[in-house]
Design a protein around this motif. Structure first.
Motif, mmCIF file in Angstrom:
data_model
loop_
_atom_site.group_PDB
_atom_site.id
_atom_site.type_symbol
_atom_site.label_atom_id
_atom_site.label_comp_id
_atom_site.label_asym_id
_atom_site.label_seq_id
_atom_site.Cartn_x
_atom_site.Cartn_y
_atom_site.Cartn_z
ATOM 1 N N LEU A 133 41.915 -11.038 -11.741
ATOM 2 C CA LEU A 133 42.113 -9.588 -11.654
ATOM 3 C C LEU A 133 41.277 -9.011 -10.508
ATOM 4 O O LEU A 133 41.773 -8.270 -9.667
ATOM 5 C CB LEU A 133 41.700 -8.914 -12.974
ATOM 6 C CG LEU A 133 41.775 -7.398 -12.913
ATOM 7 C CD1 LEU A 133 43.085 -6.901 -13.489
ATOM 8 C CD2 LEU A 133 40.623 -6.715 -13.610
ATOM 9 N N TYR A 136 42.508 -9.593 -7.028
ATOM 10 C CA TYR A 136 43.936 -9.234 -6.830
ATOM 11 C C TYR A 136 44.789 -10.494 -6.652
ATOM 12 O O TYR A 136 45.633 -10.555 -5.750
ATOM 13 C CB TYR A 136 44.113 -8.371 -5.577
ATOM 14 C CG TYR A 136 43.482 -6.993 -5.593
ATOM 15 C CD1 TYR A 136 44.210 -5.881 -6.020
ATOM 16 C CD2 TYR A 136 42.178 -6.789 -5.145
ATOM 17 C CE1 TYR A 136 43.647 -4.608 -5.988
ATOM 18 C CE2 TYR A 136 41.610 -5.512 -5.126
ATOM 19 C CZ TYR A 136 42.358 -4.432 -5.548
ATOM 20 O OH TYR A 136 41.816 -3.173 -5.515
ATOM 21 N N TRP A 138 46.913 -12.047 -8.812
ATOM 22 C CA TRP A 138 48.074 -12.324 -9.642
ATOM 23 C C TRP A 138 49.396 -12.146 -8.907
ATOM 24 O O TRP A 138 49.559 -11.240 -8.089
ATOM 25 C CB TRP A 138 48.063 -11.421 -10.873
ATOM 26 C CG TRP A 138 47.154 -11.911 -11.942
ATOM 27 C CD1 TRP A 138 46.923 -13.207 -12.301
ATOM 28 C CD2 TRP A 138 46.324 -11.117 -12.799
ATOM 29 N NE1 TRP A 138 46.014 -13.267 -13.330
ATOM 30 C CE2 TRP A 138 45.640 -12.008 -13.654
ATOM 31 C CE3 TRP A 138 46.113 -9.756 -12.937
ATOM 32 C CZ2 TRP A 138 44.755 -11.570 -14.630
ATOM 33 C CZ3 TRP A 138 45.238 -9.319 -13.904
ATOM 34 C CH2 TRP A 138 44.571 -10.222 -14.737
ATOM 35 N N THR A 140 52.251 -10.743 -9.923
ATOM 36 C CA THR A 140 52.410 -9.896 -11.119
ATOM 37 C C THR A 140 53.731 -10.036 -11.901
ATOM 38 O O THR A 140 53.713 -9.831 -13.110
ATOM 39 C CB THR A 140 52.158 -8.408 -10.807
ATOM 40 O OG1 THR A 140 52.974 -8.047 -9.705
ATOM 41 C CG2 THR A 140 50.709 -8.160 -10.476
ATOM 42 N N TYR A 218 45.302 -1.347 -10.525
ATOM 43 C CA TYR A 218 45.382 -2.800 -10.734
ATOM 44 C C TYR A 218 44.735 -3.204 -12.061
ATOM 45 O O TYR A 218 45.197 -4.116 -12.738
ATOM 46 C CB TYR A 218 44.730 -3.527 -9.553
ATOM 47 C CG TYR A 218 45.180 -4.977 -9.434
ATOM 48 C CD1 TYR A 218 46.460 -5.292 -8.995
ATOM 49 C CD2 TYR A 218 44.330 -6.030 -9.772
ATOM 50 C CE1 TYR A 218 46.877 -6.618 -8.884
ATOM 51 C CE2 TYR A 218 44.736 -7.353 -9.667
ATOM 52 C CZ TYR A 218 46.018 -7.640 -9.217
ATOM 53 O OH TYR A 218 46.433 -8.950 -9.119
ATOM 54 N N LEU A 221 46.669 -3.916 -15.382
ATOM 55 C CA LEU A 221 47.248 -5.197 -15.792
ATOM 56 C C LEU A 221 46.461 -5.811 -16.942
ATOM 57 O O LEU A 221 46.915 -6.745 -17.590
ATOM 58 C CB LEU A 221 47.290 -6.166 -14.598
ATOM 59 C CG LEU A 221 48.261 -5.738 -13.482
ATOM 60 C CD1 LEU A 221 48.051 -6.578 -12.239
ATOM 61 C CD2 LEU A 221 49.701 -5.848 -13.961
#
Ligand code: GDG
Length: 525
Positions: A133, A136, A138, A140, A218, A221
């Motif tokens: 996470l 950044y 992932w 998504t 973000y 998530l």
């Protein structure tokens, strides 16, 4: 662009004896409790049943040692090795609150989690969930899936082990006659400050985050329950420290987004919440220059340097990284390939040496990433297999050195013309600072804007966007054709900056801020 260098004391201000007076005074009156998942040393059980200890080489250990002479210091960390666990059990049975290993100035208290809880806390939540996470990382549409197992790992792993950390820290604090000053490290311990504050309302708490802090969008998530719990607990700290001002700003916004009743004061970088004030500060971490130089001058490193003679070329590009997706290693090779395509006059005259340390191989994404690295290197080396010769044999554009060998990595940093540090999003990238200190070629650093080191080193480096393969290829060309005077000027600026803004400056700035805070609130008087 805001440069945060002003926030850290310069080496000169710190002076020969080190710490500013007020900070020293604070340390002399307090017990400093450092808490991190990985401790400063490991216990191992020898064949005769006795214990030996091995000290970690991390910069934080060195930084803390620099202040330990003023203070009654205790380190709280997870028992990780069999030796740690055996020694922790022995201490429990004997009612020994603090372990003082022989031949060491470090005093310890271990957190002994059960295997299942530790697995959930470490292998499912901290790495990979929080690490992915916060970098950044992932993809998504496909990840993360927060399923039954994730929730179990959160409740029975992360929450449980964080509570244990809080309890052990409080036990260590209560065993000391002086006032406790607690400095927590990193993303493994987000829920610890909130629990400590409930148990010891008057304690001074500071938390430093070594990795990026993403924007509030973000963070969505992660389920609301998890992210609100993290923010709520983090605001039990008196000071929260980050590597860069943008991470600090994102943290303020994330708290505002996820909690009711938050009042942000951007000008003073303060968050007011539930009648308390948390200061948000920027302390870019650095390196222990003396220790790094000593390893670089060691016999081991010199032997490696000699060996590297067979690999360097008229121009040499180096990278040194954990084999970690956030480091952007594959795109670095793609940029190099593009550079060779665009500037074929460099074919046969430049070598790319990549020193990669395998990391977290229990996480599938890391194994896959190592495969991706091998594939792209194989493809590029094959593409240029018959393109040129070097010393009478076929030229190989990329040489991969995989393995854990710190002296070898430092030896390589002395030899680069270009150091590529193109992380996608990262905390600091200490490699950039080590390179700046050690390089003997007036080498140029190519730095991505989202590497933490960019805020300090950016003005004297070539900067790129991490995903921009085309511009990174151009930057390699610019670096290799740069005017030698400019290269020399940048190198000397960078070396000076790293020498003054070193790891001691990092810890002193934090202690100094804690001293100002406790003076302001008339604590410890
Ligand atoms: C995390 C954050 C943040 C290199 N080769 C070997 C080796 N190294 C050393 C390097 C450097 C260190 O490892 C790596 O530090 P980085 O800062 O580049 O990256 P992370 O490991 O991801 O560290 C990061 C840092 O914490 C500190 O706050 O800057 O953003 O991600 O010193 O020279 N070490 C060993 N063997 C090697 O072969 N043992």
């Amino acid at each position: 662009m805001v440069h945060d260098t002003q926030h850290v004391n310069s080496g000169d201000e710190i002076g020969g004896n080190g710490l500013p007076g007020s900070a020293r005074e604070l340390l002399e009156k307090t017990t400093l409790i450092i808490a991190s998942n990985r401790g400063p040393l490991e216990f191992h059980i020898e064949e005769d049943g006795s214990y030996s200890t091995k000290r970690g080489s991390g910069g934080v250990v060195t930084a803390v040692s620099a202040v330990s002479r003023y203070n009654d210091l205790i380190w709280v960390a997870s028992a990780m090795t069999d030796g740690d666990r055996a020694r922790a059990r022995e201490a429990d049975e004997a009612g020994e609150v603090i372990i003082s290993p022989p031949d060491s100035d470090i005093r310890l208290r271990f957190v002994l989690a059960d295997e299942d809880a530790y697995d959930g806390y470490y292998n499912r939540i901290s790495n990979p969930l929080l690490w992915f996470l916060q970098h950044y990382l992932w993809d998504t549409p496909r990840s993360p899936d927060i399923d039954k197992e994730t929730w179990r790992a959160w409740r029975d792993g992360y929450v449980t082990v964080n509570r244990q950390f809080a309890e052990e820290i409080v036990a260590a604090a209560r065993a000391s006659k002086r006032k406790p000053l607690v400095m927590l490290q990193d993303y493994h311990l987000y829920l610890t400050p909130g629990i400590i504050r409930e148990m010891m309302p008057d304690v001074t708490l500071q938390h430093f985050i070594h990795i990026p802090w993403p924007d509030p969008d973000y963070w969505q998530l992660l389920p609301r329950e998890m992210r609100s719990a993290i923010c709520d607990s983090m605001l039990a700290n008196d000071i929260v420290g980050f590597q860069t001002s943008s991470h600090a700003r994102s943290f303020m916004n994330t708290c505002d987004f996820n909690l009711d009743g938050v009042d942000l004061d951007y000008r003073h970088r303060e968050i007011h919440y539930r009648g308390r004030t948390t200061k948000v500060a920027v302390y870019p971490i650095s390196i222990d220059c003396d220790a790094v130089e000593a390893v670089a001058a060691s016999e081991d490193a010199l032997r490696h340097e000699e060996h590297l003679n067979a690999f360097v070329n008229e121009f040499t590009i180096v990278r040194v990284d954990r084999a970690e997706p956030s480091k952007n290693i594959v795109r670095g090779f793609l940029a190099y390939d593009r550079f060779l395509e665009k500037f074929p006059e460099f074919i046969g005259r430049v070598n790319f040496l990549a020193f990669l340390v395998p990391s977290r191989l229990e996480v599938l994404e890391y194994v896959d990433y190592l495969d991706d690295i091998n594939t792209v290197v194989g493809r590029i080396n094959t593409k240029y297999a018959n393109a040129a010769e070097q010393d009478g044999v076929a030229w190989q554009p990329i040489s991969l050195f995989i393995g854990d060998d710190y002296p070898r990595a430092l030896a390589a940093l002395k030899r680069y013309d270009v150091l590529l540090v193109n992380a996608i999003f990262d905390g600091m990238n200490l490699v950039a600072k080590e390179g700046a200190l050690l390089n003997q070629q007036d080498g140029v650093i190519i730095l991505s804007e989202a590497a933490g080191a960019y805020q300090q080193l950016g003005p004297h480096s070539l900067t790129v966007s991490s995903t921009d393969i085309e511009s990174t290829a151009e930057a390699i060309h610019t670096a290799l054709t740069m005017n030698p005077d400019k290269r020399a000027a940048w190198s000397s600026e960078l070396r000076e900056l790293v020498r003054t803004q070193n790891i001691r400056a990092w810890i002193y700035a934090q202690i100094d801020d804690l001293a100002k805070l406790t003076t302001a609130t008339r604590e410890y008087r």
